[in-house]
Design a protein around this motif. Structure first.
Motif, PDB file in Angstrom:
ATOM      1  N   LYS A  22       0.849  -1.265  -0.029  1.00  0.00           N
ATOM      2  CA  LYS A  22      -0.007  -0.058  -0.010  1.00  0.00           C
ATOM      3  C   LYS A  22       0.843   1.466   0.114  1.00  0.00           C
ATOM      4  CE  LYS A  22      -4.051  -1.888   2.008  1.00  0.00           C
ATOM      5  NZ  LYS A  22      -5.152  -1.720   2.769  1.00  0.00           N
ATOM      6  N   LYS A  26       0.987   3.939  -3.042  1.00  0.00           N
ATOM      7  CA  LYS A  26       0.732   5.282  -2.686  1.00  0.00           C
ATOM      8  C   LYS A  26       1.808   6.275  -3.419  1.00  0.00           C
ATOM      9  CE  LYS A  26      -0.550   8.890   0.414  1.00  0.00           C
ATOM     10  NZ  LYS A  26      -0.720   9.345   1.861  1.00  0.00           N
ATOM     11  N   GLU A  29       1.730   6.056  -7.140  1.00  0.00           N
ATOM     12  CA  GLU A  29       0.484   7.299  -7.615  1.00  0.00           C
ATOM     13  C   GLU A  29       0.847   8.700  -7.444  1.00  0.00           C
ATOM     14  OE1 GLU A  29      -3.087   6.086  -5.166  1.00  0.00           O
ATOM     15  OE2 GLU A  29      -3.087   4.389  -6.409  1.00  0.00           O
ATOM     16  N   GLU A  30       1.609   9.066  -6.271  1.00  0.00           N
ATOM     17  CA  GLU A  30       2.183  10.570  -6.137  1.00  0.00           C
ATOM     18  C   GLU A  30       3.239  10.833  -7.228  1.00  0.00           C
ATOM     19  OE1 GLU A  30       3.672  10.574  -2.160  1.00  0.00           O
ATOM     20  OE2 GLU A  30       1.581  10.684  -1.349  1.00  0.00           O
TER      21      GLU A  30
END
Length: 197
Positions: A22, A26, A29-30
């Protein structure tokens, strides 16, 4: 360090390793958002450099028209189309100034692409319903269109007036009819009205 460089290169080029946790998902994605923003800023810079002839940091109506013409394979957009893109994109920052600034230019490009996709359908509807070739659908012509969209059931006069009053002049000065850039909004409004009945 080589691993970090490989991850960086993968993110920048749109690739990613499988089985991310996870936190790593994240982070990915950033990083993806970061590189998308960098690409967008580069596009904005290129567009402003090419079309901002006055070097004011925004596009006036004539400069926007040149951009839209280039996007349209050299075919000059109508004044109505340029005005529609200008006014619609200019509303984004809630500070309408009659120009397209850096924050609005990609939206203007997107609006034009979306309009170009539906333009053949709009032209087809105008060929059928604009019987006097005025370039707008006047109340009787709009009523005929709404009737066909309603599977042959005629709208009430107040329904035609409602669509006309909410869409005519949506972008520019009211003309007493629905022009091509207002037609999609008029159809959407009509379907929304039918859904609520």
């Amino acid at each position: 360090m080589a691993h970090v460089a490989a991850v960086y290169a993968g993110v920048k080029n749109g690739r990613r390793a499988k089985n991310y946790g996870k936190k790593r998902e994240k982070s990915y994605e950033e990083q993806t958002k970061f590189w998308e923003e960098i690409k967008n800023q580069a596009k904005i810079n290129d567009l402003m450099k090419k079309y901002d002839k006055t070097r004011e940091g925004n596009l006036n109506k004539a400069e926007l028209a040149a951009l839209l013409q280039d996007m349209n394979s050299g075919e000059k957009p109508t004044d109505e189309e340029v005005t529609w893109v200008l006014k619609t994109a200019d509303k984004l920052d809630n500070q309408e100034n009659g120009r397209i600034n850096r924050d609005e230019i990609l939206k203007a490009v997107d609006l034009w692409h979306q309009y170009e996709k539906i333009k053949p359908e709009i032209e087809s509807l105008f060929l059928k319903y604009d019987t006097n070739h005025s370039g707008k659908l006047e109340p009787p012509q709009l009523k005929a269109l709404l009737t066909d969209l309603n599977e042959g059931v005629e709208p009430e006069e107040d329904e035609v007036k409602m669509v006309m009053s909410m869409c005519d002049g949506q972008v520019a000065t009211p003309t007493g009819g629905i022009n091509k850039t207002e037609l999609k909004g008029a159809i959407t409004l009509w379907y929304h009205h039918l859904d609520k009945k």
